[in-house]
Motif scaffolding. Structure first.
Motif, PDB file in Angstrom:
ATOM      1  N   HIS A   1       0.848  -1.076   0.020  1.00 54.02           N
ATOM      2  CA  HIS A   1      -0.081  -0.153  -0.201  1.00 54.02           C
ATOM      3  C   HIS A   1       0.899   1.346  -0.123  1.00 54.02           C
ATOM      4  N   ILE A   2       1.896   1.222   0.622  1.00 57.43           N
ATOM      5  CA  ILE A   2       2.746   2.628   0.715  1.00 57.43           C
ATOM      6  C   ILE A   2       3.460   2.661  -0.346  1.00 57.43           C
ATOM      7  N   MET A   3       3.946   1.456  -0.875  1.00 60.61           N
ATOM      8  CA  MET A   3       4.872   1.440  -2.206  1.00 60.61           C
ATOM      9  C   MET A   3       3.956   2.097  -3.370  1.00 60.61           C
ATOM     10  N   GLU A   4       2.750   1.616  -3.294  1.00 58.63           N
ATOM     11  CA  GLU A   4       1.431   2.258  -4.382  1.00 58.63           C
ATOM     12  C   GLU A   4       1.622   3.632  -4.374  1.00 58.63           C
ATOM     13  N   HIS A   5       1.449   4.209  -2.995  1.00 63.00           N
ATOM     14  CA  HIS A   5       1.338   5.712  -3.037  1.00 63.00           C
ATOM     15  C   HIS A   5       2.684   6.302  -3.361  1.00 63.00           C
ATOM     16  N   ILE A   6       4.001   5.878  -2.999  1.00 61.95           N
ATOM     17  CA  ILE A   6       5.361   6.324  -3.088  1.00 61.95           C
ATOM     18  C   ILE A   6       5.310   6.589  -4.656  1.00 61.95           C
ATOM     19  N   ARG A   7       5.057   5.434  -5.634  1.00 66.48           N
ATOM     20  CA  ARG A   7       5.380   5.275  -6.920  1.00 66.48           C
ATOM     21  C   ARG A   7       4.459   6.287  -7.626  1.00 66.48           C
ATOM     22  N   ARG A   8       3.494   7.057  -7.045  1.00 67.44           N
ATOM     23  CA  ARG A   8       2.766   7.797  -7.769  1.00 67.44           C
ATOM     24  C   ARG A   8       3.588   9.098  -8.140  1.00 67.44           C
ATOM     25  N   TYR A   9       4.622   9.293  -7.234  1.00 70.57           N
ATOM     26  CA  TYR A   9       5.536  10.434  -7.323  1.00 70.57           C
ATOM     27  C   TYR A   9       6.979  10.197  -8.118  1.00 70.57           C
ATOM     28  N   THR A  10       7.337   8.927  -7.810  1.00 76.31           N
ATOM     29  CA  THR A  10       8.875   8.477  -8.321  1.00 76.31           C
ATOM     30  C   THR A  10       8.584   7.931  -9.520  1.00 76.31           C
ATOM     31  N   ARG A  11       9.676   7.512 -10.523  1.00 74.76           N
ATOM     32  CA  ARG A  11      10.051   7.031 -11.598  1.00 74.76           C
ATOM     33  C   ARG A  11       9.742   5.487 -11.346  1.00 74.76           C
ATOM     34  N   ALA A  12       9.208   4.801 -12.428  1.00 76.15           N
ATOM     35  CA  ALA A  12       8.785   3.362 -12.094  1.00 76.15           C
ATOM     36  C   ALA A  12       9.674   2.510 -11.593  1.00 76.15           C
ATOM     37  N   ASP A  13      11.031   2.686 -12.192  1.00 76.56           N
ATOM     38  CA  ASP A  13      11.875   1.652 -11.864  1.00 76.56           C
ATOM     39  C   ASP A  13      12.468   1.873 -10.435  1.00 76.56           C
ATOM     40  N   VAL A  14      12.295   2.873  -9.558  1.00 75.21           N
ATOM     41  CA  VAL A  14      12.792   3.370  -8.436  1.00 75.21           C
ATOM     42  C   VAL A  14      12.603   2.187  -7.312  1.00 75.21           C
ATOM     43  N   PRO A  15      13.328   1.467  -6.522  1.00 72.98           N
ATOM     44  CA  PRO A  15      12.999   0.679  -5.349  1.00 72.98           C
ATOM     45  C   PRO A  15      12.632   1.312  -4.284  1.00 72.98           C
ATOM     46  N   VAL A  16      11.890   0.674  -3.652  1.00 76.48           N
ATOM     47  CA  VAL A  16      11.599   1.341  -2.259  1.00 76.48           C
ATOM     48  C   VAL A  16      11.966   0.024  -1.135  1.00 76.48           C
ATOM     49  N   PHE A  17      12.621   0.706  -0.129  1.00 74.70           N
ATOM     50  CA  PHE A  17      13.087  -0.229   1.097  1.00 74.70           C
ATOM     51  C   PHE A  17      12.583   0.181   2.361  1.00 74.70           C
ATOM     52  N   PHE A  18      12.395  -0.776   3.073  1.00 72.12           N
ATOM     53  CA  PHE A  18      11.658  -0.407   4.448  1.00 72.12           C
ATOM     54  C   PHE A  18      12.555  -0.699   5.624  1.00 72.12           C
ATOM     55  N   ALA A  19      12.664   0.354   6.642  1.00 74.57           N
ATOM     56  CA  ALA A  19      13.690   0.012   7.682  1.00 74.57           C
ATOM     57  C   ALA A  19      12.790   0.724   9.001  1.00 74.57           C
ATOM     58  N   THR A  20      13.521  -0.079  10.179  1.00 73.34           N
ATOM     59  CA  THR A  20      12.967   0.432  11.442  1.00 73.34           C
ATOM     60  C   THR A  20      14.145   1.099  12.223  1.00 73.34           C
ATOM     61  N   THR A  21      13.898   1.830  13.207  1.00 70.53           N
ATOM     62  CA  THR A  21      14.909   2.404  14.228  1.00 70.53           C
ATOM     63  C   THR A  21      15.304   1.258  15.370  1.00 70.53           C
ATOM     64  N   ARG A  22      16.453   0.955  15.249  1.00 71.38           N
ATOM     65  CA  ARG A  22      16.999   0.138  16.357  1.00 71.38           C
ATOM     66  C   ARG A  22      17.701   0.865  17.586  1.00 71.38           C
ATOM     67  N   TYR A  23      16.918   0.778  18.521  1.00 76.39           N
ATOM     68  CA  TYR A  23      17.708   1.345  19.823  1.00 76.39           C
ATOM     69  C   TYR A  23      18.466   0.413  20.515  1.00 76.39           C
ATOM     70  N   ASP A  24      19.809   0.981  20.697  1.00 75.33           N
ATOM     71  CA  ASP A  24      20.890  -0.138  21.078  1.00 75.33           C
ATOM     72  C   ASP A  24      21.031   0.163  22.586  1.00 75.33           C
ATOM     73  N   VAL A  25      21.864  -0.444  23.103  1.00 76.92           N
ATOM     74  CA  VAL A  25      22.368  -0.447  24.539  1.00 76.92           C
ATOM     75  C   VAL A  25      22.265   0.882  24.964  1.00 76.92           C
ATOM     76  N   PRO A  26      21.824   1.410  26.037  1.00 77.23           N
ATOM     77  CA  PRO A  26      21.960   2.594  26.778  1.00 77.23           C
ATOM     78  C   PRO A  26      23.531   2.686  27.198  1.00 77.23           C
ATOM     79  N   GLN A  27      24.121   3.958  26.821  1.00 70.18           N
ATOM     80  CA  GLN A  27      25.623   4.250  27.350  1.00 70.18           C
ATOM     81  C   GLN A  27      25.575   5.240  28.367  1.00 70.18           C
ATOM     82  N   SER A  28      26.395   5.066  29.025  1.00 69.44           N
ATOM     83  CA  SER A  28      26.968   6.290  30.096  1.00 69.44           C
ATOM     84  C   SER A  28      27.606   7.407  29.782  1.00 69.44           C
ATOM     85  N   TYR A  29      27.632   8.548  29.902  1.00 72.74           N
ATOM     86  CA  TYR A  29      28.059   9.664  29.579  1.00 72.74           C
ATOM     87  C   TYR A  29      29.710   9.448  30.080  1.00 72.74           C
ATOM     88  N   GLU A  30      29.763   8.567  30.961  1.00 64.40           N
ATOM     89  CA  GLU A  30      31.360   8.201  31.309  1.00 64.40           C
ATOM     90  C   GLU A  30      31.804   7.232  30.589  1.00 64.40           C
TER      91      GLU A  30
END
Length: 346
Positions: free
Chosen positions: A205-234
């Motif tokens: 569904h998302i790709m269908e909306h995006i490809r209304r505005y991009t060129r036909a051959d443009v790939p669409v990739f999906f990504a999440t945000t990974r929160y890594d191990v909290p780090q101390s300022y020290e």
């Protein structure tokens, strides 16, 4: 704050004017009336149509980690929020004040592997980098989708899953820097900040909306945000339970949501994007702070807060959460695509 529909509707005529101005500018570049200059490096641009955070920094860091072991790589940014002007090459004397918070974050991570520089004029910046590093072959341009004065070999457009460009309007009724059809310049689109396990049907569904505005051959990739191990300022990982959130980023809601689902959040302090922290801000953050509570920030905030926190002697009470981009099932496909596009002349 929730947007009021009547305000957006009232501002739409101004958005049409703003969009028309950007259309004229793009037309002049498309026809060669405004010059777009070629530089000697291979150029990969990471940018967006939307004002505000779409996850450019983690994508730039991904590309730096991917290419630097194989190709001499540099990151060039405008250096938004810095107190200097012109070209500035990151070195051991640099700070967020001299090169900007995001470039300083890049330098702090990659100082021995990737060249980091800032310059408002990207062509000049690319040429100056070559003066210092003649072997530099790959240039990663941060937030330069609209900076058309420099030619690019790969144009990567980011689309925030939570704020898709195809549902937005140009400024001031919306958050777009130009009209939606600017996406036609993209060679690939990355949908960032997706929920984990996004259904295939929704991706389509998302790709269908995006490809209304991009060129036909443009790939669409999906990504999440990974929160890594909290780090101390020290330095080093730290276990968190009770936290006081502090963030000065364009869209703090996902960060706040992550913290509230994993820890007990006692308070939230939200600052403007690229906020220049002061000693009084530190005083406010540690005021009435209990011994079992950490002030937890983003990595972008950490690079500006840490000198003040260390000077105050309270680094043990501060932590940050590094983030990275996770392509999930699209990891191999994106890595192969961007490698083939970026290394075809090396």
């Amino acid at each position: 704050m929730k947007e009021l529909p009547w305000i957006k509707n009232a501002l739409l005529p101004l958005s049409w004017i703003y969009g028309a101005v950007t259309d004229v500018r793009n037309f002049l570049f498309d026809k060669g009336i405004l010059r777009s200059e070629k530089v000697l490096q291979k150029v990969i641009v990471v940018g967006n149509l939307t004002v505000g955070g779409t996850g450019k920094t983690p994508v730039i860091e991904y590309l730096a980690r991917h290419f630097a072991p194989k190709i001499p790589t540099a990151i060039l940014s405008r250096g938004y929020g810095r107190l200097t002007k012109g070209f500035n090459l990151a070195d051991s004397s640099s700070s967020a004040d001299t090169i900007g918070d995001e470039p300083f974050q890049f330098y702090s991570k990659f100082q021995n592997e990737v060249v980091v520089a800032v310059c408002e004029k990207r062509v000049e910046g690319a040429e100056r980098i070559l003066n210092f590093y003649p072997k530099n072959k790959l240039l990663l341009l941060d937030d330069a989708f609209q900076h058309r004065a420099i030619q690019r070999d790969v144009n990567i457009l980011l689309n925030d899953y939570n704020r898709p460009f195809y549902e937005d309007h140009p400024f001031p009724a919306g958050r777009l820097r130009e009209r939606r059809h600017g996406a036609r310049r993209a060679d690939a689109v990355i949908v960032t900040k997706c929920p984990a396990n996004l259904p295939v049907s929704e991706k389509e569904h998302i790709m269908e909306h995006i490809r209304r505005y991009t060129r036909a051959d443009v790939p669409v990739f999906f990504a999440t945000t990974r929160y890594d191990v909290p780090q101390s300022y020290e330095g080093g990982p730290v276990a968190l339970k009770n936290v006081k959130m502090a963030a000065g980023i364009a869209n703090p809601q996902p960060f706040a949501a992550y913290l509230t689902t994993r820890f007990s959040v006692t308070d939230q302090k939200v600052f403007p994007d690229h906020h220049n922290y002061t000693p009084s801000d530190v005083e406010d953050l540690i005021k009435n702070l209990k011994n079992d509570t950490f002030v937890v920030t983003t990595e972008k905030d950490m690079v500006k807060l840490k000198p003040l926190v260390v000077a105050k002697g309270c680094a043990a009470s501060f932590a940050y959460v590094p983030v990275s981009v996770d392509f999930g099932d699209d990891e191999q496909a994106f890595a192969q695509w961007v490698t083939s596009r970026a290394t075809d002349r090396f």
